[in-house]
Design an enzyme around this catalytic site. Sequence first.
Site, mmCIF file in Angstrom:
data_model
loop_
_atom_site.group_PDB
_atom_site.id
_atom_site.type_symbol
_atom_site.label_atom_id
_atom_site.label_comp_id
_atom_site.label_asym_id
_atom_site.label_seq_id
_atom_site.Cartn_x
_atom_site.Cartn_y
_atom_site.Cartn_z
ATOM 1 N N CYS A 23 0.861 -1.295 0.035
ATOM 2 C CA CYS A 23 0.109 0.015 -0.178
ATOM 3 C C CYS A 23 0.767 1.212 -0.042
ATOM 4 C CB CYS A 23 -0.872 -0.175 1.350
ATOM 5 S SG CYS A 23 -1.938 -1.406 1.379
ATOM 6 N N GLY A 49 0.420 0.063 -5.032
ATOM 7 C CA GLY A 49 -0.766 -0.609 -5.046
ATOM 8 C C GLY A 49 -1.530 0.094 -6.345
ATOM 9 N N ASN A 124 -0.419 1.194 5.830
ATOM 10 C CA ASN A 124 0.482 0.352 4.958
ATOM 11 C C ASN A 124 1.434 -0.589 5.647
ATOM 12 O OD1 ASN A 124 3.698 1.128 3.276
ATOM 13 N ND2 ASN A 124 2.289 -0.379 3.033
ATOM 14 N N GLY A 125 1.338 -1.780 5.335
ATOM 15 C CA GLY A 125 2.093 -2.740 6.367
ATOM 16 C C GLY A 125 1.112 -3.949 6.464
ATOM 17 N N TYR A 269 13.555 -3.405 -4.795
ATOM 18 C CA TYR A 269 12.438 -3.249 -5.919
ATOM 19 C C TYR A 269 11.297 -2.380 -5.375
ATOM 20 C CZ TYR A 269 8.342 -4.685 -8.450
ATOM 21 O OH TYR A 269 7.019 -4.831 -8.978
HETATM 22 P P1 AMP Z 1 8.279 -13.820 -10.909
HETATM 23 O O1 AMP Z 1 8.043 -14.027 -12.315
HETATM 24 O O2 AMP Z 1 7.424 -14.285 -9.952
HETATM 25 O O3 AMP Z 1 9.845 -14.391 -10.572
HETATM 26 O O4 AMP Z 1 8.605 -12.298 -10.738
HETATM 27 C C1 AMP Z 1 9.664 -11.583 -10.536
HETATM 28 C C2 AMP Z 1 9.528 -10.185 -10.855
HETATM 29 O O5 AMP Z 1 8.457 -9.658 -10.085
HETATM 30 C C3 AMP Z 1 10.674 -9.281 -10.083
HETATM 31 O O6 AMP Z 1 11.900 -9.063 -11.219
HETATM 32 C C4 AMP Z 1 9.984 -8.055 -9.842
HETATM 33 O O7 AMP Z 1 10.443 -6.958 -10.797
HETATM 34 C C5 AMP Z 1 8.837 -8.358 -9.438
HETATM 35 N N1 AMP Z 1 8.319 -8.319 -8.053
HETATM 36 C C6 AMP Z 1 9.110 -9.088 -7.121
HETATM 37 N N2 AMP Z 1 8.338 -8.947 -5.978
HETATM 38 C C7 AMP Z 1 7.383 -8.194 -6.261
HETATM 39 C C8 AMP Z 1 6.043 -8.031 -5.533
HETATM 40 N N3 AMP Z 1 5.937 -8.025 -4.157
HETATM 41 N N4 AMP Z 1 5.015 -7.410 -6.138
HETATM 42 C C9 AMP Z 1 5.154 -7.128 -7.402
HETATM 43 N N5 AMP Z 1 6.191 -7.521 -8.192
HETATM 44 C C10 AMP Z 1 7.366 -8.009 -7.920
#
Ligand code: AMP
Length: 488
Positions: A23, A49, A124-125, A269
């Site tokens: 969030c 979000g 948020n959290g 990220y």
């Molecule tokens: P995946 O295909 O599941 O390995 O997605 C990895 C990618 O999702 C990473 O390269 C990030 O850019 C993105 N990512 C990582 N953590 C999150 C998160 N909590 N919420 C949204 N995107 C994420």
Amino acid sequence: MNYSPHHHCDSFVLEEDRFHEECGVIGIWTTQDAASLAALGLHALQHRGQEASGIVTFDNHNFHVHRGLGLVGEVFADPRIISNLPGGKAIGHNRYATTGSTQLRNVQPLYGDFEFGGFAVAHNGNLTNAQRLKQSLVRRGCLFQSSTDSEVFIHLIAVSLYDTVIDRFIDALKQVQGAYSLVALSKNMLIAARDPLGVRPLILGKLPSIEPSQSWVIASETCALLSMGAEFVRDIEPGEVVIINDEGLRSIKPFSCTSKRFCIFEYVYFARPDSIIDNTSVYDARKRIGAELAQESPIDADVVVPVPDSGVPAALGYAAASHIPFELGIIRSHYIGRTFIEPTDQIRHLGVKLKHSTNRVALKDKKVILIDDSIVRGTTSKKIVEMVRAAGATEVHLRIASPPTKFSCFYGIDTPTQEKLLAYTHTTEDMRQLIGADSLAFVSEDGLYRALGEKSRNKKQPKYCDACFTGDYPIPLIDHDASLAKVK
Ligand code: AMP
């Protein structure tokens, strides 16, 4: 209280409680057009979000609320919505939650009518004892309207035996455990609070105002300030409660001193790269992680290519440190949502194809170092490596700007259950094979800490919450004893 018309109707489906929410929050005390400013701020926090958004305003007589499902631009698209949110005081919230709980009744800010008047909260959290608190509150007769953990704040405040709003608020904070960056609005004050470890970010800013009264802004990240025409003042400290009213601003520290544990994944990220958190630029931190990665896992190659957008700063850092040219070998479409939020694996696969395409000119006959920030399920990396090969790359070496993600987050970053985390179920070599890369390397835990200005990760007292990489959970997972047992 006026309820603005919602463009999605609210249908209630009984569901299990889900506590995976990401969030962004905003608070404003006093300015003209607080609702439009809040919407601008929420727009800058959209990355935190994308599923729902809401604003509550106070016009010195009444509270007004509008909440809806969708992006900020969609929820507040009709100008009449903002004009139906009069007042100089506002709080706002953006939310992303796992599919089950995407319902209007879970959209924040939450609002309640109390003996002392209206009270709105945006959180948020994630709380780690919300289910336990909820059970005892329900036994005491509290009727929960939503399935969000944040609603326990409202009920704890309602049942508190203290008199003043602020005493009740602190009473509630003392009972919850977990990660919270909160903004709350009563008719007399705007309150901002951060959990004692400061897991999620929260900052204070100032709007240009006509003296003598100051106009204050609270936001999840500094990137919101620029779009609101506000100036950065300072971070809200871990464990600090800031109270803003017409007399000014005061700060209280109701908790005994603990060492802070800000979420390291915000730097990796989650936060926007142009934000500054705890005096550290997120963009610079990401570039330094890339440089560490180049030092730790060098490889002879022709080009360094980021997976956009998440891998761009780390790739810039890797390219500069390795003296290998940076190239945009993958182009990202900005017209579809994040692949991560699509619900099924099948759609997630399709999403990656829609989202990224290759730029053959930069890849054909090249040895490529591909950089991304993290591997969660591994879907993105597998697809991208395939695409880069199909575009004519002779070698593809994947470098990841974080350590392997082996543990779920219970503090406000949406991660799948542990079984779905590729690095939990596979060794790095198995991951490499599955993804189809010629080599695969992650930055080390120490390398990540070095990028953030530390000598290494202090195992006894790590500076950050890095539970997603290490399994070292700094806040007890009261509601998740079973999952804790599993990871230990
Ligand atoms: P995946 O295909 O599941 O390995 O997605 C990895 C990618 O999702 C990473 O390269 C990030 O850019 C993105 N990512 C990582 N953590 C999150 C998160 N909590 N919420 C949204 N995107 C994420």
